[in-house]
Write an enzyme that holds these catalytic residues in place. Structure first.
Site, PDB file in Angstrom:
ATOM      1  N   PRO A 282       0.890  -1.156  -0.072  1.00 32.00           N
ATOM      2  CA  PRO A 282      -0.027  -0.102  -0.008  1.00 32.00           C
ATOM      3  C   PRO A 282       0.926   1.278  -0.081  1.00 32.00           C
ATOM      4  O   PRO A 282       1.941   1.286   0.793  1.00 32.00           O
ATOM      5  CB  PRO A 282      -0.899  -0.297   1.286  1.00 32.00           C
ATOM      6  N   GLU A 283       0.470   2.271  -0.898  1.00 30.47           N
ATOM      7  CA  GLU A 283       1.220   3.550  -1.101  1.00 30.47           C
ATOM      8  C   GLU A 283       0.495   4.424  -0.360  1.00 30.47           C
ATOM      9  O   GLU A 283      -0.717   4.156   0.082  1.00 30.47           O
ATOM     10  CB  GLU A 283       1.546   3.645  -2.442  1.00 30.47           C
TER      11      GLU A 283
ATOM     12  N   ARG B 208       2.262 -12.017   4.684  1.00 28.82           N
ATOM     13  CA  ARG B 208       3.748 -11.969   4.667  1.00 28.82           C
ATOM     14  C   ARG B 208       4.317 -11.756   5.932  1.00 28.82           C
ATOM     15  O   ARG B 208       5.483 -12.018   5.944  1.00 28.82           O
ATOM     16  CB  ARG B 208       4.244 -10.926   3.664  1.00 28.82           C
TER      17      ARG B 208
END
Length: 273
Positions: free
Chosen positions: A2-3, A111
């Site tokens: 996510p940016e 992750r």
């Protein structure tokens, strides 16, 4: 990962549900996902506190609690914060459940790179990784002159410089590629070769692309969802990212895909000089 547009969308959608709501209970399914302050346990610090506001700094969420405590949440590659109005059974990769006065917030991460850190609010900038972040690209104080100053005399490709969170906060691979395309600048150019006019075009492109990403509620290729579990739709507007080998939408030239600054990079060799 996510940016800025995705994290801003999570901030907005989460704030709709949890502002001024008390955290009544915390269940840790993977304790390493959270970090308390000094020798104080995370659960003991946070339970019973009320969520006052939710802010954002770069790619970080700042969940402000009462009594001067802040939760710094970083989604990393695959982290999610989802709100549920009613009780929800944890999924396989749910690591933390915050049970609230009304509803629940689940932090999940396939992750296992994401983290939530509890820290005293007066120290959340100086005593965390936030202290080294560059300026916010959508604030009024971010001008072409500031962008030039942040580049300094670096001997880096423009792609590498824009990915550096110390130079500018919030940009990642998606929005760097899209900004450079809109500005007509090759990602392989050195920052020291950019003219004043090119820096001004890049500044405008960065702000335009990020705002468009926010308006579309982010880009959802794989893992990203907002706090309601909804996808963003900026993928439909992408000009270069993820389109290597396809024709450019502007000139028809085949888009090139290369490895640059450790990341897959896509650009148009004709439109981006």
């Amino acid at each position: 990962m996510p940016e800025l547009p995705e994290v801003e969308t999570i901030r907005r959608t989460l704030a709709e549900h949890v502002t001024n709501i008390k955290i009544e209970e915390i269940t840790l399914f993977w304790p390493a996902a959270v970090c308390g302050w000094e020798n104080t346990d995370f659960t003991a610090l946070v339970t019973g506190r009320r969520i006052k506001t939710i802010d954002r700094r770069g790619k970080y969420l700042l969940i402000r609690l009462d009594e001067d405590l802040t939760l710094i949440a970083h989604m990393r590659m695959t982290g999610r914060l989802n709100y549920y109005r009613d009780h929800q059974e944890p999924e396989k990769h749910t690591h933390v459940v915050f049970r609230l006065e009304h509803g629940e917030v689940h932090f999940s991460d396939v992750r296992k790179f994401g983290r939530i850190q509890a820290i005293p609010t007066p120290l959340c900038i100086s005593e965390s990784s936030l202290s080294k972040l560059g300026p916010e690209p959508l604030e009024a104080e971010f001008t072409p002159a500031v962008l030039k100053e942040r580049f300094g005399k670096k001997k880096l490709s423009i792609k590498a410089a824009l990915l550096d969170q110390h130079v500018l906060a919030g940009l990642g691979n998606i929005y760097v590629d899209e900004s450079l395309f809109l500005a007509g600048i090759s990602p392989q150019r050195g920052v020291d070769t950019l003219s004043e006019e090119e820096i001004s075009k890049l500044h405008q492109a960065i702000q335009s692309v990020l705002q468009a990403g926010i308006d579309a509620q982010g880009t959802s290729f794989r893992d990203y969802r907002d706090a309601n579990g909804e996808k963003g739709w900026f993928e439909k507007a992408l000009q270069v990212y993820g389109r290597g080998g396809d024709p450019c939408n502007v000139c028809g030239q085949i888009l090139e895909r290369i490895r640059l600054a450790g990341r897959t990079t896509v650009f148009c060799p004709r439109c981006q000089r």
